[in-house]
Structures are given as C-alpha cells and as structure tokens.
Scaffold this active site. Structure first.
Site, PDB file in Angstrom:
ATOM      1  N   THR A   1     -10.947   5.077  -0.049  1.00 12.65           N
ATOM      2  CA  THR A   1     -11.172   5.574   1.311  1.00 12.65           C
ATOM      3  C   THR A   1     -11.726   6.992   1.290  1.00 12.65           C
ATOM      4  O   THR A   1     -12.717   7.302   1.970  1.00 12.65           O
ATOM      5  CB  THR A   1      -9.852   5.534   2.102  1.00 12.65           C
ATOM      6  OG1 THR A   1      -9.411   4.175   2.200  1.00 12.65           O
ATOM      7  CG2 THR A   1     -10.039   6.099   3.505  1.00 12.65           C
TER       8      THR A   1
ATOM      9  N   ALA B   1     -12.454   2.817   4.949  1.00 10.52           N
ATOM     10  CA  ALA B   1     -11.125   2.204   4.855  1.00 10.52           C
ATOM     11  C   ALA B   1     -11.116   1.203   3.714  1.00 10.52           C
ATOM     12  O   ALA B   1     -11.996   0.348   3.626  1.00 10.52           O
ATOM     13  CB  ALA B   1     -10.760   1.498   6.170  1.00 10.52           C
ATOM     14  N   CYS B   2     -10.132   1.326   2.818  1.00  7.43           N
ATOM     15  CA  CYS B   2      -9.962   0.369   1.723  1.00  7.43           C
ATOM     16  C   CYS B   2      -8.579  -0.260   1.847  1.00  7.43           C
ATOM     17  O   CYS B   2      -7.744   0.223   2.619  1.00  7.43           O
ATOM     18  CB  CYS B   2     -10.135   1.055   0.368  1.00  7.43           C
ATOM     19  SG  CYS B   2      -8.823   2.222  -0.053  1.00  7.43           S
ATOM     20  N   PRO B   3      -8.300  -1.349   1.129  1.00  7.57           N
ATOM     21  CA  PRO B   3      -7.019  -2.037   1.294  1.00  7.57           C
ATOM     22  C   PRO B   3      -5.793  -1.164   1.073  1.00  7.57           C
ATOM     23  O   PRO B   3      -4.819  -1.284   1.796  1.00  7.57           O
ATOM     24  CB  PRO B   3      -7.100  -3.169   0.263  1.00  7.57           C
ATOM     25  CG  PRO B   3      -8.553  -3.465   0.163  1.00  7.57           C
ATOM     26  CD  PRO B   3      -9.236  -2.127   0.293  1.00  7.57           C
TER      27      PRO B   3
END
Length: 500
Positions: free
Chosen positions: A16, A8-10
């Site tokens: 991701t 999970a990335c921002p």
C-alpha cells in the site's frame, strides 16, 4: 494536472505505502500534483472535498475493493494492481493524464456530474470474472488478517506461559487469580480463542460486502457462523461469503415499490438475504463442505516424510514467487486455514510458510552487504531496510530488487524459500502464531532448527543472486568487448597501416 490516487493491498502494510510513494515520485517527476489516499491497515485519511473538486483524474491501484468509490464517480479513472503502481508508476501517470485530456476534450454536457454517495455494488463491470473473484476474496482476507494476527499471538502467548494443557483450563470468569501465572495464561488463551472464532464469520461477511456492499454484511456474517456451526470451517466461510454477496446483489436488481425502497438496505435485503443464505448453508451445502474440511484436516495430519518436505518446498516457492501478491497470499491463507483446524501438521505448515516468507528480504539484504558493486545505491539503501522487513516476516521487502532485475532475483529467492520451507518441515518446527517473524521465536517449537532453516534458505538465495548477477555482468562485458572489437580495425589492418 491535479491527480489523485488510492492504494490498497490485502494486508494494508507494505504494498500500500510502496505504491503510494512510487506514484507520488512519478507524478512529481512528470510535473503534476498528486495526493494519495492509502487505505491501509492503519485506516485512511479521505481526500479533502476541495481536492476531489479540483482533481483532473484518479488512479485506483488496489488488489482489494476500494472503499467509498462513489466519491470518484465524476473523475476519469485508471485501474491497476498495487504491483503495477510500484514497478510502472510512470505509465499509470501517463494513462491518467491521457484520460483527463480526453475528458477535457469531450463536448460540453457529456461529462457526468459528481454524484451523491449511495450504496452500490463493488463489482467493477470492466474487470474480468477471475479478477473480480480474486478482488472479493482478497477483500475478505484483508479484514481477517488482524483477527488472525491478534488471536494467533494471544493463543501462542497463552501456551508459552501455561503449556499446552492450558486449553483445558476452566473459564476465567469462573476461576481467576491476579497473582497466578496459570490464570494469566488461561486469559490470554481464551481471548485468543475468541478472536480466532471470528475468522470464518468475518471472512464471509467481508467477501459479501465486497460483492454487494453493506446490505450483504449480515447475510455474510451469519452464513459464516453457520459454516462454523456445521463444521465447514474456512472453506465454508469462502462459500458463504460468495453466496451471500451473490444473493444480495441479485436482490438489489429488483425494482422495489416506493413504499418499500426506503427500507430495502436496512431491513429487506439483510432479512431475506440472511434467510436464504442461512437455509442453503444449513440444509444444502453445509454437510458437503464439512466433509471437505474434514478431509483436508485428515490429509494434513497424514502428511509425513517426503510428502511433508515436498509440501514445504511448494509453499516456499509460492511465498517467494510474487512476494506478497496473490500467490503468496494463497499460500498464507492455506496455512491460516489449517491453523484454525488445530492439527499438528498445520502447525508445521504455518512455521514453514513464515520461514519461507522471511528468507527473500534477508537474502537480498545480505547480498547487498557481500557484493555491494552488484547493486545500485538505491538497492543498497533498500537492503538496509530489508533486514528488519525480513525479520518481521514482511516478504514485500524483496520487491524493489525483483522489480529491478526479475529474471535473476525471483528464481533465486524462490529456490531459497523452497529450501527454508522444506527444512522447517524436516526439523519439525511448529508455530501457533500466524505472524511476527523472528520476534515470536520463543513461541516456536524447535526454534534452533527453525533458525537453521531460515539461515540455510537465506544463504542459498544470496549465493544464487550473487552468482546470477555476476554472470550477467560478465556476459554484458563480453558483449561490449565484442562490439568494440568489431567496430575497430583488425590487428592486420592496424599493422598494414603502420607500415604505410
């Protein structure tokens, strides 16, 4: 072994899925089974129950708080950021295997049994204070970005159809004509303005959620609304989220009587959390934060000439430094925060940030075309995809190149992005949409100057990448020649040997 991973990335877009692919490939190469749950912008498909039961270990590769972490409480866990998963997936797999083997060797009875899902804080005790704060803030930003993108594009389309005076149009509930272009422009603008109105409350709500889970959502949202009410803006949303999360997290530590425990998450915590946070925001910190926001707006409006060019260069350097990482997101968040103020300089900043973020993938794509021999076959494949990623303002398209050769690639793309940011400011290009890349070109003020800025930045980065890689190859060849010469007989020795 049977391994699981969550990425999970921002933004939930590029990092991701790149991390997921890297982990799957590394696990396959090592002979292990791997299932990855990508918690991206399109949602996620949770692990099946049988996979959770059979798993030996899990890797949490995330720059934001992982949703529903209580599902994995019974598994040995390896934590990392998404960039580590992209560039060092083999090492993470090895760590997960080692953790699983250590768990298997533990005496019977010392392994925790799976726990039923429960509300718990999202604070990870093993993380440092700085990492935890960054995780909380990035969680809030990740939920804000869809509102920014949708609202910003709708506002930009409204201006494109109806001109800048469309902001003075009457509400569409009072006056709307199905055949009028102005009415449709007003509808688009007013929808976008409503979406933008959620930015600060959503930011505050989900920062609080990252700290203290669902009971903190209401205090965070209300604190964010108070920040809007008192004029504290984006900065107020950050403070409200941190305050709400901290208050609710502290309240959850209280051992409630059995008669009250059942209603704590749904009534007591939201009620008293909202009361405390709202009172502090209204009475204590609202006015100072509003003054700080007003000062930021005035400072942005005062920027001109060399100061504006310098700011464009600094933001360009930040956008290219980690290509979608925390520094990149800080520059992007600064641009969005200014965009919400509506100042003229903020529109210049947003344009400069997007131009600087588009340049790195485009430059590396061009470099793979001009000097194919300097890049591997895999890099040339990535170069073909980087054209679209760069045009779409997805800076992460440069990551595979930077991971393979960081000392040459990163300085090169930083230089080009600095040029693009400065030139965009110099040409006076403006942007009301916070995303979209080349596809929102009709919505950009001075689009031809904007294209020149992007092309110039791309050419600078391309030239530097090619020059540094060529120089590096020549040095390597010179070292090899020297080593060969040292290992072989000298010319004098060879002559003497010939005479003998």
């Amino acid at each position: 072994m049977k391994l699981l991973a969550v990425t999970a990335c921002p933004t939930g877009i590029a990092h991701t899925y790149m991390a997921a692919e890297a982990l799957e490939q590394a696990a396959a190469d090592a002979g292990h089974e791997m299932i990855v749950e990508t918690q991206g912008s399109a949602g996620s498909d949770p692990f099946p129950a049988d996979a959770l039961a059979a798993a030996d270990a899990i890797i949490l590769a995330a720059d934001v708080e992982v949703r529903d972490k209580e599902r994995f409480a019974h598994l040995p866990t390896v934590h990392s950021g998404v960039k580590k998963a992209i560039s060092g997936a083999d090492d993470l797999i090895a760590q997960a295997v080692a953790a699983a083997e250590e768990r298997a060797a533990a005496p019977a009875g010392t392994v925790a049994a799976p726990r039923a899902p429960e509300l718990q804080t999202k604070v990870s005790a093993g993380m440092g204070a700085g990492a935890r704060i960054r995780g909380w803030l990035m969680t809030g930003v990740s939920y804000v970005i869809p509102f920014v993108a949708a609202g910003g594009l709708l506002i930009a389309l409204g201006f494109a159809l109806g001109g800048y005076q469309i902001s003075d149009a009457p509400p569409v509930t009072e006056q709307f004509s199905w055949t009028s272009q102005v009415s449709w422009a007003a509808l688009l603008f007013q929808l976008g303005a409503l979406a933008f109105g959620f930015l600060v409350p959503v930011l505050g709500g989900f920062i609080a959620y990252a700290i203290a889970d669902r009971p903190a959502l209401v205090p965070g949202f209300v604190g964010g609304m108070v920040a809007v009410k008192v004029g504290a803006g984006f900065l107020g949303g950050l403070v409200a989220g941190l305050l709400a999360g901290g208050v609710v997290y502290a309240m959850k530590k209280w051992k409630a009587p059995k008669a009250v425990a059942g209603i704590m998450p749904v009534l007591v915590l939201p009620l008293f959390g909202t009361l405390i946070v709202g009172a502090i925001m209204f009475v204590v910190v609202g006015a100072p934060l509003a003054a700080a926001t007003s000062g930021l707006t005035n400072w942005l409006n005062s920027l001109s000439g060399g100061n504006a060019l310098l700011l464009g260069a600094i933001l360009g350097l930040m956008m290219a430094f980690d290509m979608g990482g925390p520094v990149n997101k800080a520059a992007y968040a600064f641009a969005v925060a200014g965009l919400s103020t509506g100042s003229g300089t903020a529109l210049l900043i947003m344009a400069a940030v997007m131009a600087a973020g588009m340049t790195p993938p485009l430059a590396l794509a061009l470099a793979t075309v001009l000097r194919k021999k300097l890049f591997s076959e895999v890099e040339r494949e990535n170069g073909r995809a980087a054209w679209l990623l760069g045009a779409s303002f997805i800076t992460e398209g440069a990551i595979p190149f930077a991971a393979a050769d960081p000392l040459r690639v990163i300085p090169s793309i930083m230089a080009g992005s600095a040029v693009a940011g400065s030139l965009s400011m110099a040409f006076g290009s403006t942007l009301r949409a916070p995303h979209g890349g080349i596809f929102v070109l009709p919505l950009i003020g001075n689009p031809w100057g904007y294209l020149v800025a992007i092309i110039a930045g791309t050419l600078v980065s391309t030239a530097l990448v090619i020059a540094l890689k060529t120089l590096g190859r020549r040095k390597a060849a010179a070292i090899t020649d020297t080593a060969v010469a040292a290992a072989s007989p000298s010319s004098t020795a060879r002559t003497a040997a010939a005479r003998v």
